[in-house]
Design an enzyme around this catalytic site. Structure first.
Site, PDB file in Angstrom:
ATOM      1  N   GLU A 123      49.776  34.397  33.017  1.00 45.50           N
ATOM      2  CA  GLU A 123      49.461  35.638  33.723  1.00 45.50           C
ATOM      3  C   GLU A 123      50.093  35.629  35.118  1.00 45.50           C
ATOM      4  O   GLU A 123      50.679  36.623  35.564  1.00 45.50           O
ATOM      5  CB  GLU A 123      47.945  35.784  33.815  1.00 45.50           C
ATOM      6  CG  GLU A 123      47.444  37.177  34.076  1.00 45.50           C
ATOM      7  CD  GLU A 123      45.938  37.277  33.962  1.00 45.50           C
ATOM      8  OE1 GLU A 123      45.391  38.287  34.431  1.00 45.50           O
ATOM      9  OE2 GLU A 123      45.291  36.344  33.418  1.00 45.50           O
ATOM     10  N   GLY A 146      39.371  41.191  37.258  1.00 44.21           N
ATOM     11  CA  GLY A 146      37.917  41.218  37.234  1.00 44.21           C
ATOM     12  C   GLY A 146      37.307  39.851  37.029  1.00 44.21           C
ATOM     13  O   GLY A 146      36.270  39.519  37.608  1.00 44.21           O
ATOM     14  N   GLY A 147      37.961  39.011  36.190  1.00 46.07           N
ATOM     15  CA  GLY A 147      37.398  37.702  35.878  1.00 46.07           C
ATOM     16  C   GLY A 147      38.109  36.535  36.519  1.00 46.07           C
ATOM     17  O   GLY A 147      37.537  35.450  36.638  1.00 46.07           O
ATOM     18  N   SER A 148      39.365  36.739  36.925  1.00 51.21           N
ATOM     19  CA  SER A 148      40.124  35.630  37.509  1.00 51.21           C
ATOM     20  C   SER A 148      41.095  36.147  38.548  1.00 51.21           C
ATOM     21  O   SER A 148      41.344  37.346  38.658  1.00 51.21           O
ATOM     22  CB  SER A 148      40.891  34.860  36.413  1.00 51.21           C
ATOM     23  OG  SER A 148      41.886  35.695  35.838  1.00 51.21           O
ATOM     24  N   THR A 149      41.656  35.220  39.311  1.00 48.32           N
ATOM     25  CA  THR A 149      42.683  35.552  40.293  1.00 48.32           C
ATOM     26  C   THR A 149      43.803  34.527  40.179  1.00 48.32           C
ATOM     27  O   THR A 149      43.559  33.349  39.861  1.00 48.32           O
ATOM     28  CB  THR A 149      42.120  35.586  41.727  1.00 48.32           C
ATOM     29  OG1 THR A 149      43.179  35.906  42.655  1.00 48.32           O
ATOM     30  CG2 THR A 149      41.506  34.258  42.129  1.00 48.32           C
ATOM     31  N   GLN A 150      45.048  34.976  40.397  1.00 49.18           N
ATOM     32  CA  GLN A 150      46.221  34.111  40.265  1.00 49.18           C
ATOM     33  C   GLN A 150      47.070  34.163  41.529  1.00 49.18           C
ATOM     34  O   GLN A 150      47.173  35.212  42.170  1.00 49.18           O
ATOM     35  CB  GLN A 150      47.101  34.553  39.095  1.00 49.18           C
ATOM     36  CG  GLN A 150      46.552  34.219  37.728  1.00 49.18           C
ATOM     37  CD  GLN A 150      45.395  35.097  37.328  1.00 49.18           C
ATOM     38  OE1 GLN A 150      44.345  34.609  36.900  1.00 49.18           O
ATOM     39  NE2 GLN A 150      45.549  36.406  37.465  1.00 49.18           N
TER      40      GLN A 150
END
Length: 457
Positions: free
Chosen positions: A203, A230-234
């Site tokens: 991602e 919404g559920g993760s950040t990269q």
């Protein structure tokens, strides 16, 4: 040195220029008779421009002349489903193969279709058939961009992100299986790996690819990419040779960019997406599994506010506070709580800020737009200090229309400063679109998929 990626879509370079918009790559078959005519006509122009010292960088110019002489472009398509935690999106792409003189090809993005439905696929955890129906609906909606006679050669790829990564494995697999079965008869090119849960590193790499492709930066100094779902950040950015030793080997990938392979650092933080963090902070305050939360990050005027997360409804109350409490104190007690949750959740912390100019997408953009920091349509450039100033206002304002403004702004400040090490005044460019195209990891996936197919043909 960073490891070689086992990534299915990005291929390391040998002697062939890598995939890149406006950068040449391998040859593609074209009708011989027409191409001979074009070459005879263009060689005269080539000679003139050579003697004028204008030969370099004329790829687009030659292509323009070819089009004016009747050259018919070759088009390729791809359909990508982004099954995110907060919504499901279809992104269909139409790529054009420009005319080239020396046999190497590239791709130009000429058209796309975007549509989103809510809730996300993970919300159908107990109704996987209905979840699969939402995917089929989006695929059908995008069908007008793909000619009927080209669909069997057009890849259809579904990638679920953090929403499914947070589900129990067996339930997530049921959703994947139902979606795969539902799209198998769509008429598109659906392979055994067309429907999968996406790795966080994939991602991050693909959103980085998309940002730099759309800015035409792949052959030079690239931008860092920050994505907040919404559920993760990269976070993903290019590494210099001296910085490689500062990062975990598992977070380093070699990817093609311009004429060379470059080292990338990418890391995905699960449960640190905006909605997951909001829920985590509320739950930390409650110290149990209750469905009724009271938060110091919500104004006291907000009472019994309903909020749905991960297909479950919660009721939120704002915690009481002294009427004369200063805004700095209101902000401080929320920030302390948010920082505690963030620190307890991160699995790796870099020692320095990202290299290069910083681009941020998704909820970074939405939170800033809702706060009025940027224009909702055009985006803009912000800083951590601007997010903080907006958070100070939001945390002391009685705004029932935006009950989560305080906690969301405080979280963005905390994430950017404490995890990503962004300085207060460092400019952050916020994008929803670049040159009219949606900024999504789906573009990077579509582009590299088509390029790899062309290279193998």
């Amino acid at each position: 040195m960073g490891k070689f990626s086992t990534y299915r879509y990005l291929e390391l370079k040998d002697e062939t220029p890598s995939p890149n918009i406006n950068v040449r790559s391998r040859s593609v078959p074209q009708p011989r008779r027409f191409k001979k005519i074009f070459i005879v006509l263009l060689v005269l122009v080539l000679c003139v421009t050579y003697f004028l010292g204008l030969f370099a960088g004329q790829t687009q110019w030659f292509d323009g002349i070819a089009k004016s002489l009747g050259y018919e472009s070759v088009y390729h398509h791809a359909v990508i489903i982004d099954a995110g935690s907060s919504g499901t999106r279809v992104l269909a792409y139409k790529f054009r193969v420009p005319f080239t003189v020396f046999g190497q090809i590239n791709l130009d993005l000429v058209d796309e279709y975007f549509e989103e439905t809510k809730p996300g696929l993970s919300s159908y955890v107990d109704e996987p058939e209905k979840g699969a129906e939402t995917i089929v609906h989006l695929v059908n909606r995008a069908g007008h961009l793909i000619p009927a006679d080209r669909r069997s050669q057009t890849p259809l790829i579904v990638r679920a992100t953090a929403g499914l990564r947070l589900l129990p494995r067996d339930k997530a697999q049921r959703l994947i299986d139902e979606v795969a079965k539902a799209i198998s008869g769509s008429g598109y090119d659906v392979g055994p790996n067309s429907v999968e849960i996406m790795d966080g590193s994939d991602e991050g790499i693909f959103i980085w690819y998309s940002v730099n492709l759309l800015h035409d930066l792949m052959g030079g100094e690239t931008m860092a990419a920050l994505d907040l779902g919404g559920g993760s950040t990269q976070i993903t950015y290019q590494l210099s040779e001296k910085d490689i030793k500062l990062y975990p080997a598992n977070d380093q990938y070699l990817v093609p960019a311009g004429k060379n392979n470059i080292s990338l650092y990418t890391h995905s933080y699960l449960k640190l997406g905006l909605l997951a963090a909001r829920y985590g902070v509320f739950r930390m305050e409650a110290n149990n599994n209750t469905s009724h939360f009271t938060s110091v990050c919500v104004d006291p005027i907000v009472q019994k506010e309903k909020w749905t997360y991960a297909n479950k409804q919660y009721v939120i109350d704002g915690a009481s506070r002294p009427s004369n409490m200063k805004r700095e104190a209101v902000y401080s007690r929320c920030q302390s709580l948010v920082s505690r949750y963030t620190r307890a959740t991160i699995d790796w912390e870099p020692s320095q800020p990202p290299r290069g100019a910083v681009a941020a997408m998704s909820y970074f953009y939405d939170v800033a737009a809702d706060a009025g920091i940027i224009d909702v349509m055009r985006g803009g450039t912000v800083s951590v200090s601007q997010y903080r100033a907006s958070a100070l206002r939001a945390c002391s304002a009685s705004n029932v229309d935006q009950p989560w403004a305080c906690i969301d702004l405080v979280y963005v400040v905390t994430l950017l400063q404490e995890v990503y090490k962004i300085k207060d005044t460092e400019p952050i460019s916020l994008f929803k679109k670049i040159n009219g195209h949606e900024v999504s990891w789906a573009l990077g996936l579509a582009y590299t998929t088509v390029m790899n197919r062309l290279a193998q043909s």
